[in-house]
Design a protein around this motif. Structure first.
Motif, mmCIF file in Angstrom:
data_model
loop_
_atom_site.group_PDB
_atom_site.id
_atom_site.type_symbol
_atom_site.label_atom_id
_atom_site.label_comp_id
_atom_site.label_asym_id
_atom_site.label_seq_id
_atom_site.Cartn_x
_atom_site.Cartn_y
_atom_site.Cartn_z
ATOM 1 N N ALA A 74 0.821 -1.250 -0.011
ATOM 2 C CA ALA A 74 0.106 -0.108 -0.066
ATOM 3 C C ALA A 74 1.027 1.325 0.032
ATOM 4 O O ALA A 74 0.485 2.422 -0.427
ATOM 5 C CB ALA A 74 -0.894 -0.030 1.212
ATOM 6 N N ARG A 75 1.958 1.213 0.662
ATOM 7 C CA ARG A 75 2.750 2.226 1.017
ATOM 8 C C ARG A 75 4.413 2.284 0.380
ATOM 9 O O ARG A 75 4.673 3.732 -0.401
ATOM 10 C CB ARG A 75 2.774 2.962 2.204
ATOM 11 N N ARG A 76 5.159 1.521 0.393
ATOM 12 C CA ARG A 76 6.218 1.378 0.029
ATOM 13 C C ARG A 76 6.781 0.197 -0.693
ATOM 14 O O ARG A 76 6.515 -0.982 -0.229
ATOM 15 C CB ARG A 76 7.278 1.557 1.226
ATOM 16 N N VAL A 77 7.410 0.228 -1.805
ATOM 17 C CA VAL A 77 8.053 -1.066 -2.407
ATOM 18 C C VAL A 77 9.603 -0.646 -2.549
ATOM 19 O O VAL A 77 9.999 0.507 -3.228
ATOM 20 C CB VAL A 77 7.301 -1.550 -3.805
ATOM 21 N N ALA A 78 10.241 -1.549 -2.176
ATOM 22 C CA ALA A 78 11.839 -1.381 -2.603
ATOM 23 C C ALA A 78 12.693 -2.286 -3.213
ATOM 24 O O ALA A 78 12.143 -3.683 -2.920
ATOM 25 C CB ALA A 78 12.815 -1.320 -0.872
ATOM 26 N N SER A 79 12.915 -2.268 -4.289
ATOM 27 C CA SER A 79 13.300 -3.018 -5.158
ATOM 28 C C SER A 79 14.483 -2.444 -6.153
ATOM 29 O O SER A 79 14.558 -1.130 -6.660
ATOM 30 C CB SER A 79 12.299 -3.411 -6.474
ATOM 31 N N ALA A 80 15.487 -3.127 -6.238
ATOM 32 C CA ALA A 80 16.530 -2.619 -6.984
ATOM 33 C C ALA A 80 16.685 -2.541 -8.521
ATOM 34 O O ALA A 80 15.796 -3.285 -8.801
ATOM 35 C CB ALA A 80 17.927 -3.779 -6.702
ATOM 36 N N SER A 81 17.234 -1.864 -9.099
ATOM 37 C CA SER A 81 17.251 -1.865 -10.722
ATOM 38 C C SER A 81 18.293 -2.160 -11.348
ATOM 39 O O SER A 81 19.373 -1.247 -10.640
ATOM 40 C CB SER A 81 16.188 -0.739 -11.064
#
Length: 274
Positions: free
Chosen positions: A262-269
């Motif tokens: 709902a609020r935060r997604v952390a994912s490397a690119s």
């Protein structure tokens, strides 16, 4: 600047601030911060009786569960460092990791003991531990420069290597990511990765150090769009840290948004190449 302390001390401080808040959830089971602290302290005392202490490596071979969080925290509270081992690893890799890390103890579950073979480390079965025993942990002597955990590389390009993480390293990360992601008390965090990988560890500690609820997602559910979206619909998840390939696979279903927090997604690119 916040002084660097030990990782488990961040969680202990949070438990004092919100003892009745839910700390960990797994498939309908829940532990408050007070319950997590009490059980981890009693298990830590037992581990200390068996020799756990600063820079002593303790294998952690458990399924994704409440016991995973309990065991991890107990090893830290005992002053020792944990060596996370994925239950899916073959016995040969398990034996190599325990030997290479010179693990004196292994915290595991009865159903996984056959993975240990004849390794000489003392086994502690967390699923058989008596949580009602009134044990109190000895004073831990671990400091910021002592080991918190040792994590192994995949070995895909050669022999797996153990990477030693000191308390000051992971505490600095937790404080930094808390500020960067603006993590708040009460947020619900989902962990969908194995703790044998770095991401599986770095999602746990910011959740528990900020008064969040850590939702431990089973491997079966984490690999299924349908099962994970059902969970996300039932349990509001605010924060998700996930590798891009895993996220892409989960979003291949009919409703990609169903597996988004709902609020935060952390994912490397991947950085673009010239």
């Amino acid at each position: 600047m916040v002084p660097v302390s030990c990782l488990h001390e961040l969680i202990e401080a949070q438990a004092r601030r919100s003892p009745h808040a839910t700390a960990v959830a797994f498939e309908g089971q829940r532990l408050t911060y007070a319950e997590l602290e009490l059980r981890a302290a009693r298990l830590a005392a037992h581990l200390q009786e068996l020799g756990a202490g600063p820079d002593v490596r303790v294998g952690l071979l458990v399924e994704r569960s409440l016991e995973m969080a309990l065991g991890l925290l107990a090893i830290l509270k005992a002053g020792a460092a944990y060596v996370p081992i994925d239950p899916a690893y073959p016995p040969e890799r398990v034996a190599f990791m325990l030997s290479d890390a010179d693990a004196k103890l292994v915290l595991t579950q009865g159903s996984l003991c056959e993975k240990l073979g004849d390794h000489c480390a003392v086994q502690v079965r967390i699923d058989e531990f008596d949580w009602n025993l009134p044990r109190e942990p000895l004073k831990g002597d671990a400091g910021p420069e002592n080991l918190a955990y040792v994590i192994y590389t995949s070995g895909s390009t050669g022999r797996p290597k153990g990477v030693a993480i000191e308390h000051r390293n992971i505490v600095s990360y937790v404080l930094g990511v808390t500020e960067r992601l603006r993590l708040e008390p009460g947020m619900a965090h989902a962990t969908v990765s194995t703790i044998a990988a770095d991401l599986g560890n770095t999602v746990i500690f910011p959740a528990l150090a900020t008064g969040g609820c850590l939702h431990v997602i089973s491997q079966e559910r984490a690999e299924s769009h349908a099962l994970l979206s059902e969970y996300f619909a039932r349990e509001r998840i605010d924060v998700l840290k996930i590798v891009p390939s895993h996220l892409a696979a989960l979003q291949s279903g009919k409703d990609p948004q169903a597996v988004m927090p709902a609020r935060r997604v952390a994912s490397a690119s991947r950085r673009p190449t010239a």
